[in-house]
Design an enzyme around this catalytic site. Structure first.
Site, PDB file in Angstrom:
ATOM      1  N   MET A 261     -13.286  -8.116 -36.160  1.00  0.00           N
ATOM      2  CA  MET A 261     -13.777  -7.820 -34.810  1.00  0.00           C
ATOM      3  C   MET A 261     -15.300  -7.897 -34.792  1.00  0.00           C
ATOM      4  O   MET A 261     -15.957  -7.369 -33.880  1.00  0.00           O
ATOM      5  CB  MET A 261     -13.297  -6.437 -34.360  1.00  0.00           C
ATOM      6  CG  MET A 261     -11.766  -6.356 -34.293  1.00  0.00           C
ATOM      7  SD  MET A 261     -11.157  -5.118 -33.148  1.00  0.00           S
ATOM      8  CE  MET A 261     -11.859  -3.646 -33.832  1.00  0.00           C
ATOM      9  N   GLY A 262     -15.886  -8.554 -35.818  1.00  0.00           N
ATOM     10  CA  GLY A 262     -17.332  -8.724 -35.846  1.00  0.00           C
ATOM     11  C   GLY A 262     -18.056  -7.475 -36.303  1.00  0.00           C
ATOM     12  O   GLY A 262     -17.460  -6.570 -36.885  1.00  0.00           O
TER      13      GLY A 262
ATOM     14  N   HIS B 215     -20.007  -6.182 -42.113  1.00  0.00           N
ATOM     15  CA  HIS B 215     -20.710  -5.483 -43.194  1.00  0.00           C
ATOM     16  C   HIS B 215     -20.163  -6.007 -44.525  1.00  0.00           C
ATOM     17  O   HIS B 215     -19.322  -6.922 -44.546  1.00  0.00           O
ATOM     18  CB  HIS B 215     -20.541  -3.965 -43.060  1.00  0.00           C
ATOM     19  CG  HIS B 215     -19.113  -3.539 -42.873  1.00  0.00           C
ATOM     20  ND1 HIS B 215     -18.165  -3.665 -43.868  1.00  0.00           N
ATOM     21  CD2 HIS B 215     -18.461  -3.019 -41.801  1.00  0.00           C
ATOM     22  CE1 HIS B 215     -17.009  -3.222 -43.420  1.00  0.00           C
ATOM     23  NE2 HIS B 215     -17.154  -2.833 -42.168  1.00  0.00           N
TER      24      HIS B 215
ATOM     25  N   HIS C 117     -16.431  -6.771 -44.903  1.00  0.00           N
ATOM     26  CA  HIS C 117     -15.930  -8.043 -44.353  1.00  0.00           C
ATOM     27  C   HIS C 117     -16.325  -9.217 -45.250  1.00  0.00           C
ATOM     28  O   HIS C 117     -15.551 -10.161 -45.441  1.00  0.00           O
ATOM     29  CB  HIS C 117     -16.532  -8.302 -42.967  1.00  0.00           C
ATOM     30  CG  HIS C 117     -16.162  -7.285 -41.930  1.00  0.00           C
ATOM     31  ND1 HIS C 117     -17.056  -6.373 -41.440  1.00  0.00           N
ATOM     32  CD2 HIS C 117     -14.991  -7.048 -41.286  1.00  0.00           C
ATOM     33  CE1 HIS C 117     -16.461  -5.623 -40.530  1.00  0.00           C
ATOM     34  NE2 HIS C 117     -15.214  -5.997 -40.422  1.00  0.00           N
TER      35      HIS C 117
HETATM   36  O1  PAF Z   1      -9.130  -4.898 -38.819  1.00  0.00           O
HETATM   37  C1  PAF Z   1      -9.611  -5.416 -37.786  1.00  0.00           C
HETATM   38  O2  PAF Z   1     -10.793  -5.679 -37.690  1.00  0.00           O
HETATM   39  C2  PAF Z   1      -8.680  -5.730 -36.617  1.00  0.00           C
HETATM   40  O3  PAF Z   1      -7.705  -4.767 -36.469  1.00  0.00           O
HETATM   41  C3  PAF Z   1      -8.058  -7.138 -36.713  1.00  0.00           C
HETATM   42  C4  PAF Z   1      -7.166  -7.290 -37.926  1.00  0.00           C
HETATM   43  C5  PAF Z   1      -9.163  -8.190 -36.763  1.00  0.00           C
HETATM   44  C6  PAF Z   1      -7.203  -7.422 -35.471  1.00  0.00           C
HETATM   45  O4  PAF Z   1      -7.948  -7.344 -34.309  1.00  0.00           O
END
Ligand code: PAF
Length: 282
Positions: A30-31, A34, A37
């Site tokens: 979801m952007g 950090h 990710h």
């Molecule tokens: O973990 C997340 O950031 C969200 O739940 C995901 C998996 C991108 C789905 O929107």
């Protein structure tokens, strides 16, 4: 690295990679990226030739009183970090691209059992929203592999089950939680914490570790352990949502003869809801 915003552009890019015989990896996010990710992107790179990172703040997984409107949107910084981490392609669609007819009449994916309890109980509809958008992403990208963080332990279980149940030919890979030096799990929501709250937040992981240690020493009075953990969190100034000791596979309350256990916690610090978990083998 290219950024595309529409399904048409995404499919055109992917078609050409597939013609070249490339193995495609997907990292849904979801952007507001950090280190956690970035570790997912690195893991995807190990298992695939092409890494597609999606950035989409999915409205379907937010409750009415939750932080959809204030959730940080930082596309430019995210693109820079993804380029440095080796992502090949960013897919950053609009709400209209994903939900052209809106949310109300959209098909929803319900994943029974593992979605229930824990965050599923506290955030009704949340996992339906996650399962629906992840299924759509799987159908849009057709990845060979997809990487999700173990920090969202229940989410990972939900996604593994939906891929299995719907026979989606994707290998779902879990990546270990990345932590700050003091143990706090990296999360986009850590940015909401005041300095004072940030100093308190590591108690979440410490409580998980202390409870795990008690179990390793042979305690099996799980309800008492959960109550003790909730008390420790409350004494530190958090408002516990849940502290559950569960069977790692089913996510149901642990039995005394279970060997694979996961301790899951969610607690509020002010208005910020933090989650964490710890898995142990007995
Ligand atoms: O973990 C997340 O950031 C969200 O739940 C995901 C998996 C991108 C789905 O929107």
């Amino acid at each position: 690295m290219r950024t595309v915003h529409t399904l048409k552009e995404l499919r055109a890019m992917l078609r050409s990679y597939r013609q070249q015989g490339k193995r495609i990896g997907l990292v849904p996010t979801m952007g507001n990226l950090h280190e956690g990710h970035i570790s997912l992107v690195r893991k995807a790179r190990e298992a695939a030739d092409i890494v597609v990172t999606s950035i989409f703040v999915n409205p379907m997984q937010f409750g009415a009183a939750e932080d959809l409107d204030t959730y940080p949107r930082t596309l430019i910084e995210d693109q820079e970090r993804l380029e440095a981490a080796g992502s090949t392609l960013v897919f950053a669609p609009s709400n209209d691209e994903i939900y052209p007819e809106g949310l109300a009449r959209h098909t929803r994916i319900v994943v029974p059992e593992v979605s229930e309890g824990h965050c599923g109980a506290s955030r009704p509809g949340h996992f339906e929203g996650v399962a629906t958008v992840v299924t759509k992403l799987f159908n849009m990208v057709h990845p060979d592999i997809a990487v999700f963080g173990e920090k969202d332990f229940q989410q990972l279980a939900v996604i593994r089950k939906l891929a299995r149940d719907l026979m989606i030919p994707v290998e779902v890979i879990g990546a270990p939680t990345v932590r700050e030096k003091d143990g706090l799990a990296k999360s986009s929501r850590n940015g909401y914490l005041t300095e004072q709250q940030r100093a308190v937040a590591p108690v979440l992981y410490r409580t998980l570790q202390q409870t795990a240690e008690q179990i390793r020493r042979g305690r099996t009075d799980f309800h008492t352990l959960e109550a003790e953990a909730n008390k420790a969190l409350a004494e530190a100034g958090l408002r516990p949502d849940y502290f559950n000791i569960a069977n790692s596979l089913t996510l149901k309350p642990a039995n005394t003869d279970d060997t694979e256990l996961t301790l899951l916690v969610a607690a509020f610090l002010g208005t910020t809801r933090l989650i964490d978990n710890l898995s142990i083998t007995r």
